[in-house]
Design a protein around this motif. Structure first.
Motif, mmCIF file in Angstrom:
data_model
loop_
_atom_site.group_PDB
_atom_site.id
_atom_site.type_symbol
_atom_site.label_atom_id
_atom_site.label_comp_id
_atom_site.label_asym_id
_atom_site.label_seq_id
_atom_site.Cartn_x
_atom_site.Cartn_y
_atom_site.Cartn_z
ATOM 1 N N ARG A 473 0.841 -1.198 0.000
ATOM 2 C CA ARG A 473 0.000 0.000 0.000
ATOM 3 C C ARG A 473 0.874 1.246 0.000
ATOM 4 N NH1 ARG A 473 -5.373 0.371 0.947
ATOM 5 N NH2 ARG A 473 -6.222 2.406 1.489
ATOM 6 N N PRO A 474 0.732 2.154 -0.967
ATOM 7 C CA PRO A 474 -0.227 2.135 -2.083
ATOM 8 C C PRO A 474 0.210 1.275 -3.272
ATOM 9 C CG PRO A 474 1.041 4.144 -2.164
ATOM 10 C CD PRO A 474 1.487 3.436 -0.913
ATOM 11 N N VAL A 475 1.536 1.033 -3.398
ATOM 12 C CA VAL A 475 2.053 0.131 -4.430
ATOM 13 C C VAL A 475 3.160 -0.690 -3.789
ATOM 14 C CG1 VAL A 475 1.511 1.706 -6.343
ATOM 15 C CG2 VAL A 475 3.769 1.796 -5.270
ATOM 16 N N PRO A 476 3.541 -1.829 -4.375
ATOM 17 C CA PRO A 476 4.596 -2.658 -3.776
ATOM 18 C C PRO A 476 5.881 -1.861 -3.526
ATOM 19 C CG PRO A 476 3.488 -3.879 -5.497
ATOM 20 C CD PRO A 476 2.945 -2.477 -5.559
ATOM 21 N N GLY A 477 6.369 -1.973 -2.289
ATOM 22 C CA GLY A 477 7.612 -1.311 -1.928
ATOM 23 C C GLY A 477 7.446 0.010 -1.235
ATOM 24 N N LEU A 478 6.219 0.553 -1.213
ATOM 25 C CA LEU A 478 5.996 1.865 -0.580
ATOM 26 C C LEU A 478 5.068 1.712 0.622
ATOM 27 C CD1 LEU A 478 5.658 4.321 -3.596
ATOM 28 C CD2 LEU A 478 7.643 3.879 -2.172
ATOM 29 N N GLY A 479 5.391 0.810 1.519
ATOM 30 C CA GLY A 479 4.541 0.551 2.668
ATOM 31 C C GLY A 479 4.787 1.462 3.849
ATOM 32 N N ARG A 480 5.646 2.464 3.669
ATOM 33 C CA ARG A 480 5.942 3.405 4.739
ATOM 34 C C ARG A 480 5.584 4.826 4.288
ATOM 35 N NH1 ARG A 480 8.927 2.171 8.940
ATOM 36 N NH2 ARG A 480 9.798 4.280 8.997
ATOM 37 N N SER A 494 -4.160 6.350 1.880
ATOM 38 C CA SER A 494 -3.501 5.526 0.862
ATOM 39 C C SER A 494 -2.260 4.847 1.413
ATOM 40 C CB SER A 494 -3.106 6.381 -0.354
ATOM 41 O OG SER A 494 -4.225 6.715 -1.132
ATOM 42 N N ALA A 495 -1.782 5.304 2.574
ATOM 43 C CA ALA A 495 -0.630 4.688 3.223
ATOM 44 C C ALA A 495 -1.121 3.698 4.280
ATOM 45 C CB ALA A 495 0.247 5.760 3.869
ATOM 46 N N HIS A 496 -0.244 2.779 4.672
ATOM 47 C CA HIS A 496 -0.539 1.833 5.751
ATOM 48 C C HIS A 496 -0.945 2.596 7.007
ATOM 49 C CE1 HIS A 496 -0.025 -1.599 8.454
ATOM 50 N NE2 HIS A 496 0.714 -0.817 9.226
ATOM 51 N N PRO A 497 -1.998 2.188 7.743
ATOM 52 C CA PRO A 497 -2.790 0.968 7.568
ATOM 53 C C PRO A 497 -4.079 1.159 6.779
ATOM 54 C CG PRO A 497 -3.261 1.904 9.692
ATOM 55 C CD PRO A 497 -2.246 2.812 9.057
ATOM 56 N N GLY A 498 -4.295 2.331 6.196
ATOM 57 C CA GLY A 498 -5.462 2.519 5.350
ATOM 58 C C GLY A 498 -6.540 3.379 5.976
ATOM 59 N N GLY A 499 -7.786 3.141 5.523
ATOM 60 C CA GLY A 499 -8.887 4.036 5.822
ATOM 61 C C GLY A 499 -9.435 3.947 7.230
ATOM 62 N N SER A 524 14.139 7.292 2.012
ATOM 63 C CA SER A 524 13.727 7.788 0.696
ATOM 64 C C SER A 524 14.484 7.081 -0.416
ATOM 65 C CB SER A 524 13.939 9.299 0.613
ATOM 66 O OG SER A 524 13.019 9.984 1.427
ATOM 67 N N ARG A 525 15.788 6.829 -0.207
ATOM 68 C CA ARG A 525 16.558 6.124 -1.236
ATOM 69 C C ARG A 525 16.055 4.696 -1.417
ATOM 70 N NH1 ARG A 525 21.023 8.872 1.082
ATOM 71 N NH2 ARG A 525 21.667 7.009 2.252
ATOM 72 N N ILE A 526 15.717 4.042 -0.303
ATOM 73 C CA ILE A 526 15.184 2.680 -0.391
ATOM 74 C C ILE A 526 13.851 2.691 -1.130
ATOM 75 C CG2 ILE A 526 14.251 0.770 0.965
ATOM 76 C CD1 ILE A 526 16.361 1.425 3.101
ATOM 77 N N GLN A 527 12.983 3.666 -0.788
ATOM 78 C CA GLN A 527 11.696 3.758 -1.460
ATOM 79 C C GLN A 527 11.871 3.996 -2.958
ATOM 80 O OE1 GLN A 527 9.621 2.503 0.350
ATOM 81 N NE2 GLN A 527 8.450 3.921 1.599
ATOM 82 N N ARG A 528 12.812 4.853 -3.327
ATOM 83 C CA ARG A 528 13.057 5.119 -4.740
ATOM 84 C C ARG A 528 13.527 3.847 -5.437
ATOM 85 N NH1 ARG A 528 13.988 9.143 -8.496
ATOM 86 N NH2 ARG A 528 13.271 10.717 -7.032
ATOM 87 N N SER A 529 14.409 3.096 -4.781
ATOM 88 C CA SER A 529 14.928 1.867 -5.375
ATOM 89 C C SER A 529 13.817 0.839 -5.562
ATOM 90 C CB SER A 529 16.035 1.298 -4.493
ATOM 91 O OG SER A 529 16.470 0.057 -4.985
ATOM 92 N N LEU A 530 12.969 0.674 -4.527
ATOM 93 C CA LEU A 530 11.885 -0.303 -4.619
ATOM 94 C C LEU A 530 10.852 0.125 -5.653
ATOM 95 C CD1 LEU A 530 11.377 -1.058 -0.821
ATOM 96 C CD2 LEU A 530 12.256 -2.647 -2.538
ATOM 97 N N ALA A 531 10.556 1.412 -5.685
ATOM 98 C CA ALA A 531 9.544 1.905 -6.624
ATOM 99 C C ALA A 531 9.990 1.760 -8.063
ATOM 100 C CB ALA A 531 9.226 3.367 -6.327
#
Length: 533
Positions: A473-480, A494-499, A524-531
């Motif tokens: 959530r919202p896409v694979p790799g961006l759970g934070r 749109s971010a964990h844990p949702g609505g 942020s670098r990890i998120q960019r790499s995963l995204a």
């Protein structure tokens, strides 16, 4: 120059701003609408003598949220009220499943459907008492929830953890059939699961239905005295007392990024507002990434993945001012704040199947709110401020009914759908329509017009299904809450844990923004790499 700019004055944005202000940050919140609150607002738009909650109304997750507890909003005048019963699910044959904050009352009611089902409910509640606090800790902290997850595993033990993991993946139909011999317990689980966009056959729907049911058992479905807007008033007042600012009528059109870092925002009228330390976006992920940022500032993989982002179903809502209490045939429903209307779990499956095939349901499952029953300040004595909502597809392929609703949601289609919902209520409460003093219809376009976060009338900023939860959530790799852009944090549902109104996405984003700069930059670098993978 404020330390942080928060986009959106809904509950997550206001909670994020309060957490930052408590840490000594200067905060400015920008809201596109003319008033704060997002989907937590009330008005007198149906009848001047009636308070109506425009969007959300009952707040079990707020009552259980450690995030909200830590804000001590009672010091800002916020008070909570409860209906005599939490929830009722009447059936056409006159039986009625009831969820009460009194465990004995709930259990006795379920035993009337099948002897022994009350004991089964007590077993589920005993499990909740063992693991509920740790489970909520997993939900209300950033992913992965290391500490809360460790506490949960310790409480369950290896064998118990394995059994619980299986249970967490069960569809609510299977969970109900395994646990209850009669229809009552199954209805409570399945109806609560359909508060989200989860069918009785969806993997993981069982744990959501169980979570909502156990929250109802323990903390009820409370409402703010005087209307949902009182929760927003408390959040705004607290923030302003700590030096924060909320500016309404200020739509943010873009996030200003320089050298890979968010340094401010740009409003629709061209004003650029700088942020010294962080920008927090309490808006749905597609609005942030696709409309407020330049494609050149984002990994190409992120934009490709957003093409698969799935919204939850649209919502169609009707508000009423009633000249008297709803005349439910099943008397226990007259005491409940929330009433579920569907004639059995099979009827819920039928409803969900019509949604899945993009048809407007002919027998809509309705969640019905009796607000004066929950809070007597909402309307004059002897009357009822009420509402109901149901789900419809985001994109409509056809109408399962005979009226040919297409999804244009013109005046004719709005009235047709509202009449369909009223007919459903009338089946369980003959004489309901004769009580209607005033009616207001909020079709999906109207909901989005009142709050841009409710895209197409979606309430949860993205589906609750497993494939778009946790690390997905919202896409694979961006759970934070960190994003691929340094200093920019996603603070919405749109971010964990949702609505739902619990404040976790906003608080998580605020805490991430306050982390040490090297930690934030690494995230942020990890998120960019995963995204971009």
């Amino acid at each position: 120059m404020p330390d942080a700019v928060v986009i959106g004055a809904g509950p997550n944005g206001l909670i994020a701003a309060n957490v930052l202000a408590d840490a000594g940050w200067s905060v400015e919140v920008l809201e596109a609408q003319d008033e704060p609150g997002g989907a937590v607002r009330s008005d007198r738009g149906v009848d001047r003598d009636f308070v109506t909650d425009v969007f959300s109304a009952f707040y079990p997750l707020a009552a259980a949220s450690p995030v909200l507890h830590a804000l001590h909003l009672e010091r800002e005048g916020l008070r909570w009220s409860h209906a005599p019963a939490v929830l009722a699910h009447p059936l056409a044959d006159g039986r009625c499943a009831v969820l009460s904050r009194d465990l004995d009352v709930t259990a006795a009611g379920l035993d009337s459907f099948a002897p022994g089902d009350g004991a089964s409910w007590r077993e589920w509640h005993a499990l909740w008492q063992r693991v509920g606090k740790s489970l909520l800790g997993c939900l209300f902290t950033p992913f992965p929830p290391v500490r809360a997850g460790a506490r949960l595993a310790a409480r369950l033990g290896p064998a118990g953890a394995l059994r619980f993991a299986r249970t967490a993946l069960l569809p609510t139909r299977t969970m109900g059939e395994e646990q209850f011999a009669g229809e009552g317990g199954r209805l409570l689980l399945a109806g609560n699961a359909l508060h989200a966009d989860l069918s009785p056959e969806s993997a993981g729907s069982g744990i959501f239905g169980w979570l909502m049911s156990m929250l109802g058992q323990d903390v009820g479905f409370p409402v703010p005295v005087g209307g949902a807007g009182m929760l927003t008033t408390a959040l705004v007042g607290r923030l302003e007392r700590r030096g924060g600012t909320v500016r309404c009528g200020r739509r943010v059109s873009g996030v200003v990024v320089r050298s890979g870092r968010a340094v401010g925002v740009r409003t629709a009228d061209g004003e650029e507002i700088p942020a010294r330390r962080a920008v927090l976006a309490a808006v749905p992920a597609p609005l942030l990434y696709e409309h407020m940022l330049s494609p050149g500032d984002l990994p190409a993989g992120l934009l490709r993945q957003l093409g698969h982002f799935q919204w939850d179903f649209s919502t169609f809502k009707v508000d009423w001012a009633l000249d008297g209490p709803v005349p439910w045939t099943a008397f226990p429903a007259r005491q409940a704040g929330t009433v579920h209307l569907a004639d059995g779990v099979d009827d819920l499956t039928r409803f969900a199947a019509q949604l899945a095939t993009r048809h407007v349901p002919d027998r809509p499952f309705a969640l019905f709110g009796q607000m004066t029953t929950a809070d007597p300040t909402r309307s004059p004595a002897g009357t009822e401020s009420a509402w109901a909502y149901t789900h419809v597809p985001q994109v409509i392929k056809g109408d399962a009914g005979d009226e040919g609703i297409t999804g244009s949601w013109d005046a004719g289609e709005q009235n047709t759908m509202a009449d369909r919902i009223e007919a459903s209520v009338e089946r369980y409460a003959p004489g309901f329509r004769a009580l209607i003093r005033g009616r207001r219809i909020l079709a999906p376009p109207a909901l989005q017009g009142l709050d841009a976060a409710l895209q197409g009338g979606a309430l949860n900023a993205g589906t609750t299904a497993l494939h778009q939860q946790l690390v997905f959530r919202p896409v694979p790799g961006l759970g934070r809450p960190e994003t691929p852009i340094r200093g920019l944090y996603l603070a919405s549902a749109s971010a964990h844990p949702g609505g739902a109104v619990h404040g976790a996405p906003g608080a998580n984003a605020a805490r991430a923004a306050m982390s040490l700069p090297p930690v934030s930059a690494l995230a942020s670098r990890i998120q960019r790499s995963l995204a971009d993978a």
